[in-house]
Design an enzyme around this catalytic site. Sequence first.
Site, PDB file in Angstrom:
ATOM      1  N   ASP A  20      31.598  53.447  64.157  1.00 42.53           N
ATOM      2  CA  ASP A  20      32.011  52.465  63.149  1.00 42.53           C
ATOM      3  C   ASP A  20      32.454  51.210  63.908  1.00 42.53           C
ATOM      4  O   ASP A  20      32.608  51.231  65.131  1.00 42.53           O
ATOM      5  CB  ASP A  20      33.183  53.034  62.314  1.00 42.53           C
ATOM      6  CG  ASP A  20      33.716  52.032  61.295  1.00 42.53           C
ATOM      7  OD1 ASP A  20      32.908  51.398  60.593  1.00 42.53           O
ATOM      8  OD2 ASP A  20      34.945  51.855  61.213  1.00 42.53           O
ATOM      9  N   SER A  21      32.704  50.153  63.159  1.00 37.81           N
ATOM     10  CA  SER A  21      33.230  48.934  63.769  1.00 37.81           C
ATOM     11  C   SER A  21      34.635  49.141  64.333  1.00 37.81           C
ATOM     12  O   SER A  21      35.116  48.315  65.092  1.00 37.81           O
ATOM     13  CB  SER A  21      33.312  47.834  62.713  1.00 37.81           C
ATOM     14  OG  SER A  21      34.200  48.233  61.687  1.00 37.81           O
ATOM     15  N   TYR A  52      33.001  44.014  61.268  1.00 35.60           N
ATOM     16  CA  TYR A  52      31.560  43.801  61.108  1.00 35.60           C
ATOM     17  C   TYR A  52      31.286  43.032  59.803  1.00 35.60           C
ATOM     18  O   TYR A  52      30.288  42.325  59.688  1.00 35.60           O
ATOM     19  CB  TYR A  52      30.828  45.141  61.002  1.00 35.60           C
ATOM     20  CG  TYR A  52      30.509  45.842  62.308  1.00 35.60           C
ATOM     21  CD1 TYR A  52      30.897  45.330  63.546  1.00 35.60           C
ATOM     22  CD2 TYR A  52      29.810  47.044  62.294  1.00 35.60           C
ATOM     23  CE1 TYR A  52      30.593  46.013  64.724  1.00 35.60           C
ATOM     24  CE2 TYR A  52      29.499  47.717  63.462  1.00 35.60           C
ATOM     25  CZ  TYR A  52      29.892  47.202  64.676  1.00 35.60           C
ATOM     26  OH  TYR A  52      29.580  47.881  65.824  1.00 35.60           O
ATOM     27  N   GLY A  53      32.160  43.222  58.828  1.00 39.11           N
ATOM     28  CA  GLY A  53      31.915  42.698  57.485  1.00 39.11           C
ATOM     29  C   GLY A  53      31.722  41.198  57.403  1.00 39.11           C
ATOM     30  O   GLY A  53      31.113  40.690  56.473  1.00 39.11           O
ATOM     31  N   CYS A  83      29.794  53.762  58.652  1.00 39.51           N
ATOM     32  CA  CYS A  83      30.102  52.371  58.331  1.00 39.51           C
ATOM     33  C   CYS A  83      29.068  51.877  57.323  1.00 39.51           C
ATOM     34  O   CYS A  83      27.861  51.901  57.616  1.00 39.51           O
ATOM     35  CB  CYS A  83      30.024  51.553  59.619  1.00 39.51           C
ATOM     36  SG  CYS A  83      30.252  49.786  59.377  1.00 39.51           S
ATOM     37  N   THR A  85      28.667  48.821  56.314  1.00 40.84           N
ATOM     38  CA  THR A  85      28.131  47.525  56.734  1.00 40.84           C
ATOM     39  C   THR A  85      27.032  47.704  57.783  1.00 40.84           C
ATOM     40  O   THR A  85      25.983  47.053  57.716  1.00 40.84           O
ATOM     41  CB  THR A  85      29.275  46.652  57.306  1.00 40.84           C
ATOM     42  OG1 THR A  85      30.413  46.750  56.444  1.00 40.84           O
ATOM     43  CG2 THR A  85      28.865  45.207  57.425  1.00 40.84           C
ATOM     44  N   GLU A 162      43.127  48.456  60.779  1.00 42.96           N
ATOM     45  CA  GLU A 162      42.992  48.589  62.235  1.00 42.96           C
ATOM     46  C   GLU A 162      44.364  48.550  62.909  1.00 42.96           C
ATOM     47  O   GLU A 162      44.590  49.213  63.903  1.00 42.96           O
ATOM     48  CB  GLU A 162      42.135  47.438  62.803  1.00 42.96           C
ATOM     49  CG  GLU A 162      40.660  47.566  62.530  1.00 42.96           C
ATOM     50  CD  GLU A 162      39.980  48.641  63.366  1.00 42.96           C
ATOM     51  OE1 GLU A 162      40.183  48.687  64.583  1.00 42.96           O
ATOM     52  OE2 GLU A 162      39.223  49.444  62.771  1.00 42.96           O
ATOM     53  N   CYS A 194      33.771  51.023  51.841  1.00 45.59           N
ATOM     54  CA  CYS A 194      33.991  50.747  53.269  1.00 45.59           C
ATOM     55  C   CYS A 194      34.788  51.927  53.798  1.00 45.59           C
ATOM     56  O   CYS A 194      35.748  52.372  53.155  1.00 45.59           O
ATOM     57  CB  CYS A 194      34.775  49.445  53.434  1.00 45.59           C
ATOM     58  SG  CYS A 194      35.403  49.167  55.109  1.00 45.59           S
ATOM     59  N   HIS A 196      36.901  52.228  56.048  1.00 44.22           N
ATOM     60  CA  HIS A 196      38.321  52.000  56.340  1.00 44.22           C
ATOM     61  C   HIS A 196      39.202  52.305  55.119  1.00 44.22           C
ATOM     62  O   HIS A 196      40.368  52.668  55.264  1.00 44.22           O
ATOM     63  CB  HIS A 196      38.556  50.536  56.744  1.00 44.22           C
ATOM     64  CG  HIS A 196      38.196  50.207  58.164  1.00 44.22           C
ATOM     65  ND1 HIS A 196      36.893  50.098  58.594  1.00 44.22           N
ATOM     66  CD2 HIS A 196      38.973  49.945  59.247  1.00 44.22           C
ATOM     67  CE1 HIS A 196      36.886  49.775  59.892  1.00 44.22           C
ATOM     68  NE2 HIS A 196      38.142  49.678  60.302  1.00 44.22           N
TER      69      HIS A 196
HETATM   70  N1  DGL Z   1      34.136  50.390  58.074  1.00 38.52           N
HETATM   71  C1  DGL Z   1      33.078  49.505  57.841  1.00 38.52           C
HETATM   72  C2  DGL Z   1      32.338  49.776  56.549  1.00 38.52           C
HETATM   73  O1  DGL Z   1      32.278  50.892  56.113  1.00 38.52           O
HETATM   74  C3  DGL Z   1      33.168  48.046  58.167  1.00 38.52           C
HETATM   75  C4  DGL Z   1      34.452  47.359  58.319  1.00 38.52           C
HETATM   76  C5  DGL Z   1      34.319  46.053  59.033  1.00 38.52           C
HETATM   77  O2  DGL Z   1      34.265  46.097  60.256  1.00 38.52           O
HETATM   78  O3  DGL Z   1      34.244  45.002  58.390  1.00 38.52           O
HETATM   79  O4  DGL Z   1      31.761  48.894  55.963  1.00 38.52           O
END
Ligand code: DGL
Length: 273
Positions: A20-21, A52-53, A83, A85, A162, A194, A196
């Site tokens: 994941d990011s 990553y978003g 993830c 994204t 995070e 997401c 997170h």
């Molecule tokens: N956890 C990631 C997702 O499911 C991305 C979060 C990010 O880095 O923006 O989209």
Amino acid sequence: MLSDVPIAKLSREAPIGVFDSGVGGLSVLGEIRALLPQESLLYVADSGHVPYGEKSPEFIRERSQRIAEFLLGQGAKALVLACNTATAAAIAELRGRYPQLPIIGMEPAVKPAAAATQSGVVGVLATTGTLKSAKFAALLDRFANDVRVITQPCPGLVEQIEAGELDSEATRALLSGFVQPLLAEGCDTLILGCTHYPFIKPLLRQLLPASVSLIDTGAAVARQLQRVLAEQQLLALGSARPTQFWSSANCQQLEQVLPLLWGPAATVKPLGD
Ligand code: DGL
């Protein structure tokens, strides 16, 4: 070059590579561990490049390729893009590159949400990148014709998670600003799009009426992984080795949040750039 990386003959006892990011994919890793306790797991947090978003699809594809290459170099028999994204931006290319490798991704749970809503209004909390992707547009086209879907990007929320700020005042205020407009529109089913976001479910529950359902996909992804490994006769039969972790940012920071977000303490190794 990525295509030069040999894929070791896939074997049952080889580990599963998950990335994941950042720490979000730990919510998926937990579901995989619960469903498949005999599997050995590798986890990469690309926290040096989170979020990553807000990044371009090209950048995310490059990072995903780099991490896939690393995990395959560690002997992974399967990859899980934990993830939404990265799945939207990179899974097609990875599957094209490694056609024989099981690669599991994730996407917002539009189909189950459309089936569950009573009010006919579904909210989606996800990253800007996921919501802007062609994959998400296709998902809506396919499954959301009979319901109204309101999308809500959540810039800043991943950074709070995070930092381990799962219930701080700042996180509460940010989240409240994201969910209030959805509630005002009559949303009764909220998709956590997401990886997170499952970590802030307790906070979300405080901000939402009990009648609003939350839907996330970690458990479904673990079941899909189980199905694919079973089909390819790749389910481990022995016992799991300790989970290994890597981070592209400060390893100590991940070590500090692991007990909160994962469970057992572990040493985190540097991924390099
Ligand atoms: N956890 C990631 C997702 O499911 C991305 C979060 C990010 O880095 O923006 O989209």
